[in-house]
Design an enzyme around this catalytic site. Sequence first.
Site, short mmCIF file in Angstrom:
data_model
loop_
_atom_site.label_atom_id
_atom_site.label_comp_id
_atom_site.label_asym_id
_atom_site.label_seq_id
_atom_site.Cartn_x
_atom_site.Cartn_y
_atom_site.Cartn_z
N GLU A 132 -6.41 -37.94 19.19
CA GLU A 132 -6.42 -36.90 17.75
C GLU A 132 -7.65 -37.18 17.57
OE1 GLU A 132 -6.05 -34.58 16.30
OE2 GLU A 132 -4.77 -34.78 14.43
N LEU A 160 -1.41 -35.51 11.70
CA LEU A 160 -0.23 -36.69 12.52
C LEU A 160 1.46 -37.23 13.06
CD1 LEU A 160 -0.87 -38.43 15.25
CD2 LEU A 160 -1.87 -39.65 14.63
N ASP A 189 -14.75 -28.76 13.64
CA ASP A 189 -15.32 -27.16 12.90
C ASP A 189 -15.31 -27.50 10.95
OD1 ASP A 189 -11.93 -27.33 12.90
OD2 ASP A 189 -12.79 -24.74 11.65
N GLY A 220 -9.06 -29.62 17.63
CA GLY A 220 -10.69 -30.16 17.08
C GLY A 220 -10.86 -31.71 18.81
N ARG A 266 -17.60 -26.85 16.21
CA ARG A 266 -17.34 -27.45 17.15
C ARG A 266 -18.50 -28.38 18.46
NH1 ARG A 266 -12.16 -27.19 15.87
NH2 ARG A 266 -11.18 -25.15 15.28
N ASP A 293 -6.98 -37.75 8.14
CA ASP A 293 -7.64 -37.68 6.91
C ASP A 293 -6.31 -38.27 6.34
OD1 ASP A 293 -8.43 -37.21 4.45
OD2 ASP A 293 -9.08 -35.34 4.63
N SER A 294 -5.58 -37.17 5.76
CA SER A 294 -4.23 -37.62 4.61
C SER A 294 -3.47 -38.76 6.21
CB SER A 294 -3.82 -36.41 4.50
OG SER A 294 -3.29 -35.51 4.96
#
Length: 184
Positions: A108, A117, A168, A53, A174, A112-113
Site C-alpha cells: 500500500e 486497507l 495523486d 497509487g 503521480r 491515512d484513516s
Amino acid sequence: MIRKLQNFLHLTKQNLKTLISRSKLKKRVKELALEISRDYKNRNPILVAILKGSFVFLADLIREMKIPHEIDFISVASYGSGKKASGVVRLLKDLSTNIEGKDVIIIEDIIDSGLTLNYIRNNLLTRNPKSLEVVALLDKKKRKKVKIPLKYVGFFIPDSFVVGYGLDYDEKYRNLPYIAELEE
Ligand code: IMP
Ligand code: MG
C-alpha cells in the site's frame, strides 16, 4: 505576460514542498525489499499492490527483491472524492490469482484513516491465505481510525496531504519522482 506566467507558476509549482527526496525513497525502498527478502526466503510470496497509487512503489520494490515472488493487483474506489476517504469501499478490480494457502503481502502507498486497507485486508482474509502482512510506504500515524497490524512501514509522516511517487491529487502529480506536501 510576465505577470501571467508568474501566476501560472504560482498555481502549478509553488504549492509543492518536498517531504521525502528521491534518494531517501530509493534507500528506504531497498531496505524494505531486503528485509522482506530475508523474512520470506523460500516462501514465494504474492505481493498484492493496491491500485492505483502503489504501482510506482511496487515497481521499485520488486527490482530490489532477492527472492522469487509473484505480483497481483487489486483496485478499490473509496466513495467520497478529493482528500478524504469515506470508509465505504467498492471493489473495482479483483485479484487474478487464487491466494488460498499462499503467503500474501499487501503493498500500500499510504495509510491515512486505515479504512481502505482494513476493507481490503478483511476481504483477502476470507480467502484463507497462509499468511497476510502489510507493507505501507507511508503512514500518517496521527489520523488512523482503525488499528491494523503493519509489518513494514517506509516512513511515518505528518498529517498533511502528500503527492508524487504514485500518489495523486485529482489524478495529478503521480509522476513526481519524490514525495511532496501539497500546500493549501
Ligand atoms: P484511508 O482509507 O483513509 O487510509 O485512505 C487511504 C487511501 O486514500 C490511500 O490508499 C490513498 O489512495 C488515499 N490517500 C490518503 N491520504 C493521501 C494523501 O496524502 N495523498 C494522496 N492520497 C492519499
Ligand atoms: Mg491507495
